[in-house]
Design an enzyme around this catalytic site. Structure first.
Site, short mmCIF file in Angstrom:
data_model
loop_
_atom_site.label_atom_id
_atom_site.label_comp_id
_atom_site.label_asym_id
_atom_site.label_seq_id
_atom_site.Cartn_x
_atom_site.Cartn_y
_atom_site.Cartn_z
N ILE A 18 -25.20 9.81 5.01
CA ILE A 18 -25.11 11.19 5.48
C ILE A 18 -25.33 12.18 4.33
CG2 ILE A 18 -23.65 10.78 7.51
CD1 ILE A 18 -21.22 11.46 5.72
N ASN B 156 -14.28 -1.57 4.28
CA ASN B 156 -13.02 -2.18 4.73
C ASN B 156 -12.92 -2.13 6.24
OD1 ASN B 156 -11.47 -3.04 2.45
ND2 ASN B 156 -11.33 -0.90 1.83
N LEU C 187 -24.74 4.65 0.65
CA LEU C 187 -25.29 4.41 -0.69
C LEU C 187 -24.40 5.06 -1.74
CD1 LEU C 187 -29.01 5.12 0.25
CD2 LEU C 187 -27.98 2.87 -0.18
N LYS D 39 0.87 -1.18 0.00
CA LYS D 39 0.00 0.00 0.00
C LYS D 39 0.90 1.22 0.00
CE LYS D 39 -4.51 0.85 0.47
NZ LYS D 39 -5.66 0.11 -0.04
N SER E 284 -14.19 0.02 -10.69
CA SER E 284 -14.00 -1.21 -9.89
C SER E 284 -15.14 -1.44 -8.91
CB SER E 284 -12.67 -1.16 -9.15
OG SER E 284 -12.71 -0.15 -8.17
N ASP F 13 -7.05 5.00 -4.56
CA ASP F 13 -7.64 4.63 -3.28
C ASP F 13 -8.29 5.91 -2.74
OD1 ASP F 13 -7.45 2.14 -1.35
OD2 ASP F 13 -7.24 3.87 -0.05
#
Ligand code: NAD
Length: 382
Positions: free
Chosen positions: A216, A278, A193, A92, A158, A127
């Protein structure tokens, strides 16, 4: 201060650094004064193949926070790659900076040069805080960039395979808990969402699932309500923490990490947790607690691996059929994990971790078996 005291302080300091990265193979600090780039690349484990993991940009308050994040995330990637059975290891990168101000083309080119300097040991892409467009600049410096826009050879959004993976995860979980993998006839509490959560919500609605949702962002909710009207369906909207105590069968976290914690766990009325977020469990202990409460947890890094499957496939030239086939395997992997957890009376997250560690161990034996077939450089000298 005496010279020997300086030396012993230095040695202590070095030991602290190495203790901290003990589990990692390599940590690279990247500093480029011209562009202001300050990045850290962590390679956790390359047993299964070169390290693969996204590059996150955040205005970390301290360098220490950035190190903590990159070490934790890169280790997570090792497990995710092992679970998805892709030939990559865990890595990462983090860039210390403000995504709203600091994302210049020059900075991403400089970052690409650092990635290239690792000579194929590390592949990266977008990311949190970065976009595929940013990495088009890195791609000019390095061939080890994935997840770029389609016109640059990338494989596109993705979140599509990620959402598909979540749906396979829900099917496997439904089958295990309720005896049938059907989506319909059950209520799902979806938190978030966004790119993934919306697609999951839409598919569940289309297939007869009932929804309780929270976000939110009012626009995200309005968009789903609009879609529900088109489908002649309704959704129940709750605010903030109310999602944890929703009367539902399955909790589907698709927003933040750490949502299963001491404050939320006793509120859950569901029979299962399956989502894309995650690091849903604040700690592994929370996995044990879910287990004790009879709530089946589908480990996040297995459920949400569709996106990783897609970007790793890119390196073999993108092929949507292959991506779909591998994403479908999430269904079978989850059954294996659920069975192993049951057989050993352990939580599903512990069973998943063991499953990945065993996969890495068996690859290690294979790697070393072939590594010995080549003579070392010194031995061939005449
Ligand atoms: P996103 O940013 O598009 O969507 C997140 C949504 O969550 C947003 O609509 C946001 O408003 C909402 N949200 C934020 N805080 C919330 C809160 N407290 N309560 C309710 N809603 C809240 O992100 P995404 O790409 O859909 O990813 C969702 C999660 O899945 C993240 O944890 C991400 O790391 C993970 N994930 C995504 C992918 C992918 O391919 N996109 C892959 C693996 C994992």
């Amino acid at each position: 201060m005496s010279k020997s005291k300086n030396v012993s302080d230095f040695i202590k300091g070095v030991k602290i650094v190495f203790d901290r990265i003990e589990e990692h193979e390599q940590v690279l600090f990247c500093n480029d004064a011209d562009t202001g780039l300050k990045a850290i690349i962590a390679i956790h484990n390359t047993t299964l193949g070169p390290a693969l993991g996204g590059c996150r940009m955040r205005p970390y308050e301290t360098v220490d926070d950035a190190i903590e994040d990159v070490l934790r995330l890169s280790k997570g990637m090792t497990y995710k790659c092992a679970a998805a059975d892709v030939d990559f290891g865990g890595g990462k990168a983090v860039i210390i900076g403000d995504p709203l101000q600091d994302r210049t083309p020059e900075l991403f080119r400089a970052f690409g040069q650092f990635v290239e300097s690792l000579n194929g040991r590390f592949y990266t892409g977008t990311d949190m805080g970065t976009t595929p467009d940013n990495f088009v600049h890195s791609l000019r410096e390095s061939s080890c960039i994935v997840g770029v826009p389609e016109e640059y050879g990338g494989s596109g959004d993705s979140s599509i395979p990620t959402a598909k993976g979540v749906l396979y995860g829900i099917q496997a979980t439904n089958k295990t808990v309720f005896g049938s993998e059907e989506f319909g006839g059950r209520t799902y509490a979806i938190q978030g969402l966004g790119k993934v959560g919306f697609k999951v919500a839409e598919m569940l609605l289309e297939n007869g699932g009932d929804l309780v949702v929270s976000d939110i962002n009012r626009h995200a909710i309005d968009r789903l309500i609009q879609r529900a009207i088109e489908l002649n369906r309704g959704v129940k909207v709750v605010s903030g923490d109310e999602i944890y105590e929703a009367e539902a069968d399955v909790f589907v976290p698709c927003a933040l990490g750490g949502v299963i914690n001491d404050q939320t766990i006793h509120k859950l009325k569901v029979r299962a947790v399956v989502g894309s977020a995650n690091n849903q469990l604040l700690t592994t202990d929370h996995g044990d607690q879910l287990n004790e409460r009879g709530i089946l947890y589908a480990p996040d890094y297995i459920v949400n691996s569709g996106g990783l499957i897609q970007v790793s496939d890119e390196l073999y030239s993108p092929n949507p059929m292959r991506v779909l086939q591998k994403t479908k395997a999430i269904y079978d992997t989850l059954f294996t994990i659920f069975e192993q957890a049951e057989a050993h009376s352990i939580s599903t997250i512990k069973a998943a971790n063991l499953f990945c560690e065993q996969r890495i161990e068996s690859r290690k034996r294979r790697n070393s078996f072939f590594a010995h077939k080549k003579p070392g450089k010194w031995t061939v000298r005449s």
